[in-house]
Design a protein around this motif. Structure first.
Motif, mmCIF file in Angstrom:
data_model
loop_
_atom_site.group_PDB
_atom_site.id
_atom_site.type_symbol
_atom_site.label_atom_id
_atom_site.label_comp_id
_atom_site.label_asym_id
_atom_site.label_seq_id
_atom_site.Cartn_x
_atom_site.Cartn_y
_atom_site.Cartn_z
ATOM 1 N N TRP A 115 76.741 -60.339 21.414
ATOM 2 C CA TRP A 115 77.732 -60.791 20.435
ATOM 3 C C TRP A 115 78.823 -59.740 20.204
ATOM 4 N N ALA A 156 80.068 -63.960 14.242
ATOM 5 C CA ALA A 156 79.671 -63.443 15.549
ATOM 6 C C ALA A 156 80.187 -64.382 16.629
ATOM 7 N N TYR A 157 80.574 -63.790 17.750
ATOM 8 C CA TYR A 157 81.158 -64.561 18.844
ATOM 9 C C TYR A 157 80.426 -64.280 20.150
ATOM 10 N N ALA A 158 80.254 -65.321 20.946
ATOM 11 C CA ALA A 158 79.747 -65.201 22.307
ATOM 12 C C ALA A 158 80.821 -65.749 23.232
ATOM 13 N N GLY A 172 74.066 -66.409 24.419
ATOM 14 C CA GLY A 172 74.505 -65.884 23.138
ATOM 15 C C GLY A 172 74.620 -66.919 22.044
#
Length: 264
Positions: free
Chosen positions: A32, A47-49, A135
């Motif tokens: 992430w 949070a980013y994937a 993710g």
């Protein structure tokens, strides 16, 4: 993504006393990256994937410090109406529907067997921007010692169709929306310490389960189960260094036949 049908798991977040520690842990284990903390909303941090929003972490509000726990949110077209159904069905509304800026409306609740969950009526923020990719969120299961209470509750609050696994050794139910399974329910066995309450276990997708487990345990996580390969993928259950339970699954590595399901 379009607004999800009512009852679809649509978002997940968790409170962490050590927010930076959580970011480092999940950044390493799940890959992430994180946006800026929003001071207007209690330092809520997405949070980013691969550039897509997949979850959020946030420090606890004063008085809410304690063991961390992932919270799964279910989509609702009307959070106030869902909150009323929760009360009518024997659940507790822990936080009544609250507007969160232009993002949407949230509520927190507890089903009768004790698992805590959220309700999300999306507006500018509709929920997960990706699912079932590395993710990102993939699946979730209600772990409970009182499955009859949980089963009755979730079927009353959301428009689910329920099917049971055709395996006399496992008490497992699948809730679906149309043809799509969206939530599992597992009876907790004696393998779970008696002090562990009912909870919703969230699965995050990884491209290599064993490598993710190795990264997690190197950073202080406790391996609770697995890794093992199933018809659904290779997965493992973990507790992160701050006490939050979660699972990782590689959906591309499978073994065995899919179990049969029968109408509940």
């Amino acid at each position: 993504m379009a607004v999800q049908p009512e009852g679809t798991p649509c978002w997940a977040d968790a409170m962490f006393t050590d927010l930076e520690g959580a970011k480092e842990f999940y950044g390493d284990v799940l890959g992430w990256t994180f946006g800026d903390s929003s001071s207007q909303y209690g330092n809520y941090t997405q949070a980013y994937a691969d550039g897509k929003a997949v979850a959020a972490v946030v420090p606890p509000m004063p008085g809410q410090e304690g063991q961390s726990q992932w919270c799964l949110y279910f989509a609702s077209p009307d959070a106030a109406a869902t909150a009323e159904k929760i009360r009518e069905s024997g659940g507790d509304v822990l936080m009544p529907p609250m507007r969160v800026g232009d993002f949407g409306t949230m509520a927190l609740a507890r089903e009768p067997s004790g698992a805590v969950f959220g309700v999300w009526q999306g507006a500018a923020h509709e929920g997960f921007e990706a699912v079932a990719t590395p993710g990102a969120y993939c699946w979730s299961e209600v772990f409970t010692r009182e499955p009859e209470k949980a089963d009755t509750f979730f079927s009353a609050v959301f428009p689910y169709q329920a099917k049971d696994m055709e395996d006399d050794d496992v008490d497992f139910r699948v809730f679906g929306l149309g043809a799509d399974p969206v939530l599992g329910r597992m009876r907790m066995t004696e393998d779970f310490p008696p002090e562990v309450p009912s909870y919703i276990n969230v699965y995050f997708t990884v491209d290599d389960c064993d490598a993710a487990v190795a990264r997690a345990t190197e950073r202080g996580a406790v391996l609770r189960f697995g890794p093992m390969t199933s018809p659904f993928g290779r997965f493992a259950a973990l507790t992160d260094p701050q006490g939050a339970n979660f699972s990782v699954i590689d959906v591309t590595t499978t073994e065995g036949e899919m179990p049969g399901l029968k109408d509940a």
